[in-house]
Design a protein around this motif. Sequence first.
Motif, short mmCIF file in Angstrom:
data_model
loop_
_atom_site.label_atom_id
_atom_site.label_comp_id
_atom_site.label_asym_id
_atom_site.label_seq_id
_atom_site.Cartn_x
_atom_site.Cartn_y
_atom_site.Cartn_z
N PHE A 197 35.30 24.30 9.92
CA PHE A 197 36.14 24.70 8.79
C PHE A 197 37.49 23.99 8.82
N GLN A 198 38.09 23.93 9.99
CA GLN A 198 39.41 23.31 10.11
C GLN A 198 39.40 21.84 9.74
N THR A 199 38.49 21.10 10.31
CA THR A 199 38.46 19.65 10.05
C THR A 199 38.06 19.34 8.62
N MET A 200 37.18 20.17 8.04
CA MET A 200 36.86 19.98 6.63
C MET A 200 38.09 20.22 5.77
N MET A 201 38.85 21.26 6.09
CA MET A 201 40.08 21.55 5.36
C MET A 201 41.05 20.37 5.45
N ILE A 202 41.17 19.81 6.64
CA ILE A 202 42.12 18.71 6.84
C ILE A 202 41.72 17.48 6.04
N THR A 203 40.45 17.08 6.14
CA THR A 203 40.00 15.86 5.45
C THR A 203 40.04 16.03 3.94
N MET A 204 39.60 17.19 3.44
CA MET A 204 39.64 17.41 1.99
C MET A 204 41.07 17.49 1.49
N ALA A 205 41.95 18.13 2.27
CA ALA A 205 43.35 18.23 1.87
C ALA A 205 44.02 16.85 1.85
N MET A 206 43.68 16.01 2.83
CA MET A 206 44.22 14.65 2.85
C MET A 206 43.75 13.86 1.64
N ARG A 207 42.49 14.01 1.29
CA ARG A 207 41.93 13.31 0.13
C ARG A 207 42.57 13.81 -1.17
N ILE A 208 42.68 15.13 -1.31
CA ILE A 208 43.28 15.70 -2.52
C ILE A 208 44.76 15.35 -2.60
N GLY A 209 45.45 15.41 -1.46
CA GLY A 209 46.86 15.05 -1.43
C GLY A 209 47.09 13.60 -1.80
N GLY A 210 46.19 12.72 -1.35
CA GLY A 210 46.28 11.31 -1.73
C GLY A 210 46.09 11.10 -3.22
N GLU A 211 45.18 11.86 -3.82
CA GLU A 211 44.98 11.76 -5.26
C GLU A 211 46.19 12.29 -6.03
N THR A 212 46.83 13.31 -5.49
CA THR A 212 48.01 13.86 -6.14
C THR A 212 49.14 12.84 -6.21
N VAL A 213 49.28 12.06 -5.14
CA VAL A 213 50.32 11.02 -5.10
C VAL A 213 49.99 9.89 -6.07
N SER A 276 33.46 26.82 1.96
CA SER A 276 34.62 26.17 2.56
C SER A 276 35.15 25.05 1.68
N ALA A 277 34.24 24.26 1.12
CA ALA A 277 34.65 23.15 0.25
C ALA A 277 35.33 23.67 -1.02
N PHE A 278 34.73 24.67 -1.67
CA PHE A 278 35.33 25.24 -2.88
C PHE A 278 36.66 25.91 -2.57
N PHE A 279 36.74 26.59 -1.42
CA PHE A 279 37.97 27.25 -1.01
C PHE A 279 39.11 26.24 -0.87
N CYS A 280 38.80 25.12 -0.24
CA CYS A 280 39.82 24.07 -0.06
C CYS A 280 40.28 23.51 -1.40
N MET A 281 39.34 23.35 -2.34
CA MET A 281 39.71 22.80 -3.64
C MET A 281 40.53 23.78 -4.46
N CYS A 282 40.41 25.06 -4.14
CA CYS A 282 41.26 26.05 -4.80
C CYS A 282 42.72 25.91 -4.39
N LEU A 283 42.95 25.28 -3.24
CA LEU A 283 44.30 25.11 -2.73
C LEU A 283 44.94 23.80 -3.18
N THR A 288 50.36 18.49 -1.81
CA THR A 288 51.17 17.56 -2.60
C THR A 288 51.21 16.15 -2.02
N ASP A 289 50.78 15.98 -0.76
CA ASP A 289 50.69 14.65 -0.16
C ASP A 289 49.59 14.65 0.88
N ALA A 290 49.32 13.48 1.45
CA ALA A 290 48.19 13.33 2.37
C ALA A 290 48.54 13.68 3.80
#
Length: 384
Positions: A197-213, A276-283, A288-290
């Motif tokens: 769960f943790q590593t999935m959260m980190i990688t998805m958050a990094m990807r989403i944060g990169g898209e946000t930038v 876990s994937a949907f939960f991360c995308m809800c955040l 705001t960054d990678a």
Amino acid sequence: MNDIIKIICSEFKAIGTNIPILIVLILGNVGYGFLYNLMYNTNVYREAPIAVVDMSQSDVSRHFIDYIDATQQVDVVMKTQDFHHAKQKLKEREIIGFLYIPSDLRNNIMRGEQTECTIYGSTLSFLDYLNISEAVNFASLKINSELLPEMIKSLNMIDVLFLANDKAVNIVSEPLYNSTEGYGTYLIPPVMVIIIFQTMMITMAMRIGGETVNKTTRPIVNKSYKIVLGKAITNVMIYIVFSVFFLGLLPLIFHLPHLGNFWDIAIMMIPYLFASAFFCMCLKPFFTDADMPLFLIVFMSVPLVFLTGISYPLELMPWHWKIFHYLIPVAPATMAFVKIDCMGGDLSNASPEMITLWIQCVVYFVIATLIWRHKKVNEPIAKS
């Protein structure tokens, strides 16, 4: 369907060309898995050094100390009558704790009165206190059985009859789920689920944060639910591989308990990974960054272990912590994995957790779709 496939291909390409995400995916997962197992590879703490402050200096206290020293839990490295000296050795970590034996030990035992021997230790490790406690309890039972004939001589007739009519009970302890009775074999299997769960959260958050930038490219598709579903499927496909590594390969390498059926575990992991994937995308609004996720999610290990209910009973948690237990996918998934794989149950035994995970899948998918529909104009999906 073609749109979802396009998103999946785009996500794989973006992840495969992003070095920081690849480092977390490969080195992070592999390193996490081996590090935790190596740290707890000793599993059972034996021959822990302790001291004994013997104020009694009697034949009973010496025999008591010999029994304590004979146990496999502790090693009596110092005998003294100086309480402060033993306390100083504890502060210097030369011993993990010490036992204080009062001066009236023998007299109280001969009179049939209860005697209190005090265990002193630090709060650095609860395993230290557990070792001393087990050794002292074992020695106490042995001493009691040996001194019973002497104790009877000083008792009145009523107490003697009571002891004579008291039937001895032989207690046989057989660990059902943790054959070594070690802390590592108890803790590591559920921690593997938490790491996923943790590593999935980190990688998805990094990807989403990169898209946000990066707000300059156009989205591949306009349907938000397809974007959410495509991204989730991509990460689920990636973490199916890592789930096999964490829950299949590592238990074989480090001889962890593995009592469950493979297909039951696989079925349990499907709603867990999607939730876990949907939960991360809800955040998404919080990423705001990678770089920010690395500093936030890495330190979630201890709270997550607490929320799962494996280190602290769920029934004793305050109501507000129970809410978090049912909101975060890793909590019910960890409990389900423990029931299936560590305790040898099946899916019927984990049905409450499975229902919770499927409900989370539906709820978080809907919430993620609404969030991405609201944000996609300002934060478009990158084609690269």
